[in-house]
Write a protein that holds these residues in place. Sequence first.
Motif, PDB file in Angstrom:
ATOM      1  N   GLN A 124     -12.887 -29.219  73.269  1.00  0.00           N
ATOM      2  CA  GLN A 124     -13.997 -28.461  72.936  1.00  0.00           C
ATOM      3  C   GLN A 124     -14.782 -28.550  74.545  1.00  0.00           C
ATOM      4  OE1 GLN A 124     -17.058 -31.242  71.325  1.00  0.00           O
ATOM      5  NE2 GLN A 124     -18.274 -29.373  70.678  1.00  0.00           N
ATOM      6  N   GLN A 125     -14.637 -29.623  75.266  1.00  0.00           N
ATOM      7  CA  GLN A 125     -15.130 -29.665  76.786  1.00  0.00           C
ATOM      8  C   GLN A 125     -14.432 -28.391  77.583  1.00  0.00           C
ATOM      9  OE1 GLN A 125     -14.679 -33.594  78.117  1.00  0.00           O
ATOM     10  NE2 GLN A 125     -16.071 -34.434  76.811  1.00  0.00           N
ATOM     11  N   GLN A 158     -11.872 -33.758  71.505  1.00  0.00           N
ATOM     12  CA  GLN A 158     -13.164 -33.555  72.430  1.00  0.00           C
ATOM     13  C   GLN A 158     -12.573 -32.906  73.638  1.00  0.00           C
ATOM     14  OE1 GLN A 158     -16.643 -34.527  72.354  1.00  0.00           O
ATOM     15  NE2 GLN A 158     -15.861 -33.673  70.232  1.00  0.00           N
ATOM     16  N   GLN A 202      -9.316 -38.960  73.681  1.00  0.00           N
ATOM     17  CA  GLN A 202      -9.967 -37.924  74.576  1.00  0.00           C
ATOM     18  C   GLN A 202      -8.923 -38.333  75.726  1.00  0.00           C
ATOM     19  OE1 GLN A 202     -14.005 -38.192  75.497  1.00  0.00           O
ATOM     20  NE2 GLN A 202     -14.014 -36.551  77.048  1.00  0.00           N
ATOM     21  N   SER A 239     -14.684 -28.997  66.739  1.00  0.00           N
ATOM     22  CA  SER A 239     -14.629 -30.482  67.180  1.00  0.00           C
ATOM     23  C   SER A 239     -15.867 -31.326  67.053  1.00  0.00           C
ATOM     24  CB  SER A 239     -14.190 -30.367  68.619  1.00  0.00           C
ATOM     25  OG  SER A 239     -14.107 -31.530  69.191  1.00  0.00           O
ATOM     26  N   GLY A 240     -17.012 -30.780  67.661  1.00  0.00           N
ATOM     27  CA  GLY A 240     -18.066 -31.466  67.539  1.00  0.00           C
ATOM     28  C   GLY A 240     -18.465 -31.943  65.922  1.00  0.00           C
ATOM     29  N   LEU A 299     -16.398 -34.771  65.037  1.00  0.00           N
ATOM     30  CA  LEU A 299     -16.862 -36.122  65.590  1.00  0.00           C
ATOM     31  C   LEU A 299     -18.099 -36.555  64.750  1.00  0.00           C
ATOM     32  CD1 LEU A 299     -16.923 -38.061  68.250  1.00  0.00           C
ATOM     33  CD2 LEU A 299     -18.349 -36.711  69.427  1.00  0.00           C
ATOM     34  N   GLY A 327     -11.604 -37.987  68.925  1.00  0.00           N
ATOM     35  CA  GLY A 327     -11.713 -37.906  70.470  1.00  0.00           C
ATOM     36  C   GLY A 327     -10.442 -37.069  70.890  1.00  0.00           C
TER      37      GLY A 327
END
Length: 341
Positions: free
Chosen positions: A192-193, A189, A124, A96-97, A100, A186
């Motif tokens: 990922q978080q 994201q 997001q 994901s990063g 981005l 987004g």
Amino acid sequence: MNPDQPRHARRIPLVLALLLAVLAGLTMSAQGRVNGALGARLGDGLAAAVVSFGTGLVLVAALTVLPSGVRRALKRVLPAVRGRKFPAWYLFAGVSGAFLVMSQGVAVGVVGIALFTVAVVAGQSVSGLLVDRMGLGPGGRKYVTLLRVLSAVLTLVAVAWAVSPKFAAAGSAQAWLPVALPLAAGFLQSFQQALNGTQTKHYGSPLPATLINFIVGFVLLCLAWLVKLATAGPAGALPAQWWYYLGGPLGCFFIVVAAVVVGSLGVLLTGLGMIAGQLLGALLLDALFPAPGSVITAATVLGTLLALAAMVLATLPWRPTALPARLRKAPGRARSARSSR
């Protein structure tokens, strides 16, 4: 205390933590501008992403290897995976990063950092509902409330409003295709978080998960760039100006600050502060240092403010029912008591 056990982060004052969260959001906007400028300079957004991830990987590796406490946390990765503390595919959150950063190099120079940031926030906010409902994060499964759904809808409306000047100035495909990249980035994201948060919970430090993210993302971007190199040829020469290479360190700063303040603010307030910093930073950058393709009108500003208001709306409490405490605790006994009268 056993040094092999995770340690709890120290709490910092609320005001300072909020200011740091906003600063982290501003840093993310700056990262988008730097990576977008590098992509435009090289004529290759993918090559810019490789450079950004590569510099970030070097910095994170140094931060992970040098402190002894972080080295101990790094040794908990394999036992956590073997013990099935979380699925092994959580280790691939760095995909994901990478997406981005790649979208920054491709889209920022076309739509501007303001519209790029609003699109990322919109994606997001929508995926956040799904991730919470699936229970992928360390906090477990959360119910979808009416206000959170309304927040996601308002954020999508805000994106359409903010991007409308760009849409009116060009054809539909030309206007919306560059915006689709940050929307998708987004959306990823939140996943990922959540995956990184779960890993950090078991490692006792955010740096091992961050290092794994950078390794996975860097390898993936290098493979994609090699394919592009074989089919489309090399990118332009690397610039001599030092600030073109700040994208990776800025990304590291953003991740580390987020890890520091989340223990004091919680995920919700941390995210709100960062979103505020991203949106405000994006508008400031496009206003003070406009890049080619940047469009700022009343719709851009008002759409950004609406997106921020939608994020605030998501923080408000909402309960579907307001039953008396005695009925919530023992509804069966309450009904039988009424029937016996």
